[in-house]
Motif scaffolding. Sequence first.
Motif, PDB file in Angstrom:
ATOM      1  N   MET A   1     -25.365  -1.076 -14.915  1.00  0.00           N
ATOM      2  CA  MET A   1     -24.127  -0.480 -14.377  1.00  0.00           C
ATOM      3  C   MET A   1     -23.638  -1.298 -13.185  1.00  0.00           C
ATOM      4  N   ASP A   2     -22.343  -1.440 -13.075  1.00  0.00           N
ATOM      5  CA  ASP A   2     -21.807  -2.300 -12.021  1.00  0.00           C
ATOM      6  C   ASP A   2     -21.615  -1.550 -10.710  1.00  0.00           C
ATOM      7  N   ARG A   3     -22.012  -2.230  -9.651  1.00  0.00           N
ATOM      8  CA  ARG A   3     -21.904  -1.623  -8.331  1.00  0.00           C
ATOM      9  C   ARG A   3     -20.533  -1.945  -7.738  1.00  0.00           C
ATOM     10  N   LEU A   4     -19.831  -0.911  -7.315  1.00  0.00           N
ATOM     11  CA  LEU A   4     -18.479  -1.082  -6.789  1.00  0.00           C
ATOM     12  C   LEU A   4     -18.472  -0.994  -5.264  1.00  0.00           C
ATOM     13  N   ALA A   5     -17.742  -1.878  -4.615  1.00  0.00           N
ATOM     14  CA  ALA A   5     -17.535  -1.783  -3.165  1.00  0.00           C
ATOM     15  C   ALA A   5     -16.037  -1.636  -2.926  1.00  0.00           C
ATOM     16  N   ILE A   6     -15.667  -0.637  -2.142  1.00  0.00           N
ATOM     17  CA  ILE A   6     -14.251  -0.483  -1.796  1.00  0.00           C
ATOM     18  C   ILE A   6     -14.070  -0.944  -0.354  1.00  0.00           C
ATOM     19  N   VAL A   7     -13.299  -2.011  -0.178  1.00  0.00           N
ATOM     20  CA  VAL A   7     -13.144  -2.608   1.147  1.00  0.00           C
ATOM     21  C   VAL A   7     -11.848  -2.106   1.790  1.00  0.00           C
ATOM     22  N   VAL A   8     -11.979  -1.580   3.002  1.00  0.00           N
ATOM     23  CA  VAL A   8     -10.820  -0.980   3.667  1.00  0.00           C
ATOM     24  C   VAL A   8     -10.639  -1.560   5.063  1.00  0.00           C
ATOM     25  N   PRO A   9      -9.656  -2.452   5.272  1.00  0.00           N
ATOM     26  CA  PRO A   9      -9.416  -2.962   6.625  1.00  0.00           C
ATOM     27  C   PRO A   9      -8.776  -1.869   7.477  1.00  0.00           C
ATOM     28  N   CYS A  10      -9.241  -1.740   8.721  1.00  0.00           N
ATOM     29  CA  CYS A  10      -8.722  -0.652   9.569  1.00  0.00           C
ATOM     30  C   CYS A  10      -8.381  -1.180  10.951  1.00  0.00           C
ATOM     31  N   ARG A  33     -20.079   9.970 -11.745  1.00  0.00           N
ATOM     32  CA  ARG A  33     -20.306  11.050 -12.711  1.00  0.00           C
ATOM     33  C   ARG A  33     -19.902  10.616 -14.115  1.00  0.00           C
ATOM     34  N   LYS A  34     -18.814   9.891 -14.200  1.00  0.00           N
ATOM     35  CA  LYS A  34     -18.341   9.442 -15.515  1.00  0.00           C
ATOM     36  C   LYS A  34     -19.081   8.204 -16.004  1.00  0.00           C
ATOM     37  N   GLU A  35     -20.086   7.793 -15.223  1.00  0.00           N
ATOM     38  CA  GLU A  35     -20.920   6.631 -15.563  1.00  0.00           C
ATOM     39  C   GLU A  35     -20.116   5.348 -15.753  1.00  0.00           C
ATOM     40  N   LYS A  36     -19.110   5.169 -14.900  1.00  0.00           N
ATOM     41  CA  LYS A  36     -18.318   3.939 -14.961  1.00  0.00           C
ATOM     42  C   LYS A  36     -18.766   2.928 -13.916  1.00  0.00           C
ATOM     43  N   ILE A  37     -19.422   3.412 -12.858  1.00  0.00           N
ATOM     44  CA  ILE A  37     -19.944   2.515 -11.832  1.00  0.00           C
ATOM     45  C   ILE A  37     -21.356   2.960 -11.452  1.00  0.00           C
ATOM     46  N   ALA A  38     -22.076   2.079 -10.770  1.00  0.00           N
ATOM     47  CA  ALA A  38     -23.457   2.400 -10.391  1.00  0.00           C
ATOM     48  C   ALA A  38     -23.482   3.451  -9.292  1.00  0.00           C
ATOM     49  N   ASP A 107      -1.552   3.681  -1.021  1.00  0.00           N
ATOM     50  CA  ASP A 107      -1.822   3.257  -2.388  1.00  0.00           C
ATOM     51  C   ASP A 107      -2.576   4.385  -3.083  1.00  0.00           C
ATOM     52  N   ASP A 108      -2.267   4.594  -4.334  1.00  0.00           N
ATOM     53  CA  ASP A 108      -2.788   5.746  -5.067  1.00  0.00           C
ATOM     54  C   ASP A 108      -4.258   5.537  -5.447  1.00  0.00           C
ATOM     55  N   VAL A 109      -5.149   6.318  -4.826  1.00  0.00           N
ATOM     56  CA  VAL A 109      -6.580   6.143  -5.124  1.00  0.00           C
ATOM     57  C   VAL A 109      -6.908   6.553  -6.558  1.00  0.00           C
ATOM     58  N   ASN A 110      -6.016   7.296  -7.177  1.00  0.00           N
ATOM     59  CA  ASN A 110      -6.307   7.760  -8.539  1.00  0.00           C
ATOM     60  C   ASN A 110      -6.224   6.665  -9.597  1.00  0.00           C
ATOM     61  N   VAL A 111      -5.613   5.522  -9.255  1.00  0.00           N
ATOM     62  CA  VAL A 111      -5.577   4.448 -10.261  1.00  0.00           C
ATOM     63  C   VAL A 111      -6.823   3.557 -10.180  1.00  0.00           C
ATOM     64  N   ILE A 112      -7.705   3.854  -9.228  1.00  0.00           N
ATOM     65  CA  ILE A 112      -8.935   3.054  -9.126  1.00  0.00           C
ATOM     66  C   ILE A 112      -9.720   3.127 -10.437  1.00  0.00           C
ATOM     67  N   GLU A 113      -9.722   4.318 -11.032  1.00  0.00           N
ATOM     68  CA  GLU A 113     -10.438   4.479 -12.301  1.00  0.00           C
ATOM     69  C   GLU A 113      -9.856   3.545 -13.368  1.00  0.00           C
ATOM     70  N   GLU A 114      -8.533   3.486 -13.414  1.00  0.00           N
ATOM     71  CA  GLU A 114      -7.883   2.616 -14.394  1.00  0.00           C
ATOM     72  C   GLU A 114      -8.228   1.153 -14.119  1.00  0.00           C
ATOM     73  N   MET A 115      -8.309   0.812 -12.812  1.00  0.00           N
ATOM     74  CA  MET A 115      -8.683  -0.555 -12.455  1.00  0.00           C
ATOM     75  C   MET A 115     -10.067  -0.881 -12.997  1.00  0.00           C
ATOM     76  N   VAL A 116     -10.992   0.059 -12.771  1.00  0.00           N
ATOM     77  CA  VAL A 116     -12.368  -0.167 -13.225  1.00  0.00           C
ATOM     78  C   VAL A 116     -12.409  -0.277 -14.750  1.00  0.00           C
ATOM     79  N   ASP A 117     -11.626   0.554 -15.428  1.00  0.00           N
ATOM     80  CA  ASP A 117     -11.563   0.465 -16.893  1.00  0.00           C
ATOM     81  C   ASP A 117     -11.087  -0.913 -17.322  1.00  0.00           C
ATOM     82  N   LYS A 118     -10.084  -1.410 -16.610  1.00  0.00           N
ATOM     83  CA  LYS A 118      -9.549  -2.726 -16.987  1.00  0.00           C
ATOM     84  C   LYS A 118     -10.551  -3.829 -16.680  1.00  0.00           C
ATOM     85  N   PHE A 119     -11.362  -3.621 -15.645  1.00  0.00           N
ATOM     86  CA  PHE A 119     -12.441  -4.583 -15.374  1.00  0.00           C
ATOM     87  C   PHE A 119     -13.415  -4.575 -16.548  1.00  0.00           C
ATOM     88  N   HIS A 120     -13.790  -3.382 -16.989  1.00  0.00           N
ATOM     89  CA  HIS A 120     -14.724  -3.297 -18.114  1.00  0.00           C
ATOM     90  C   HIS A 120     -14.121  -3.856 -19.401  1.00  0.00           C
TER      91      HIS A 120
END
Length: 335
Positions: A1-10, A33-38, A107-120
């Motif tokens: 499973m792929d480990r995801l890092a979300i980088v947020v400049p502040c 939960r959806k087993e898309k990331i580690a 930016d819409d955090v809800n499209v992160i899932e779609e991003m991960v799907d497109k990565f897969h």
Amino acid sequence: MDRLAIVVPCYNEEEVLKLASEALRGVLEDLVRKEKIAEDSFIMFVNDGSRDRTWELIEEEHASHPAQVSGVKLAGNVGHQFALTAGLITAKDLSDIVISIDADLQDDVNVIEEMVDKFHAGNDIVYGVRRERKSDTFFKRTSAQAFYKLMSLMGVKTVYNHADFRLMSKRAVEEFSKYKETNLFLRGMMPLIGYKTDSVYYDRKERAAGESKYPLKKMMALAFNGISSFSVKPISLILGMGMFIIFVSLLALVYAMISYFSGHVVPGWTSLILSIWFLGGLHLLAIGMVGQYIGKIYIEVKQRPRYNIEKVITAEKAGNSRNRKGEDELEQKHI
Ligand code: UDP
Ligand code: MG
């Protein structure tokens, strides 16, 4: 499973930090939960020399969610593009996928899932693209659009309406880290990396709290940097203008000669007017010529990688090759 890092400049984001952390943790938990990331995927807040309580809040968030929240503290304010780069390069050694997003939840955090799907689905870079700019003021919207148009006119490859909300695979960030230039304009650099890319679309929202850390002055600086770092077209324009003025001076020659022979001119006007046009054109041409060399030097000193080899298939004895190729593909996935 792929480990995801979300980088947020502040930068001075004390008002939104907790909100951002909560929203992003929600996304991580959902994807785990959806087993898309580690399970050990995490958020990395990069404190860009904030003068408010941002870093204290990052530490607090880490204390209450040690597995999910990490932080990088820059020693001073270096600006959004550098802060983001610091985060990407630090995160790539700890993860397989990196997503960068602003702290303000525009930016819409809800499209992160779609991003991960497109990565897969085999993409190495997935751009977050704003569908509409309803929430921006008229001024910000038109100025930003003018900026994208100008960029493409100047020959800079950028993704229209994409800022710095994007997913990158580990190998894409690794390739990016080979770009050693200090004049950073990330969204112009990403398309140079190559690999398969895709986009996801979302509506940009209002800032969750606080105010913009990108006043007009910083925006203009970014735009100018984007153009001057990626294009030597302005120099070519000078050269072109020089040629044009020299051409005009030929027309002026004809005009001056006609006036001279028809006898209506003050003595000395003809030579004066010709010198002005011709020398003016010559100056521009000369500056443009010198500029061409400076432009080349500029491109050379950046020492950008000239290519990025995605894969090599070596020649093998017949019969063996199918097997080998399969193995290569496997290795490639795991770097
Ligand atoms: N930011 C940063 N350093 C700076 C300025 C901004 O790290 O010097 C961060 C900021 O905290 C935010 C992101 O860059 O997460 C984008 O800034 P902002 O939302 O203020 O820009 P806008 O959306 O108004 O263009
Ligand atoms: Mg913002």
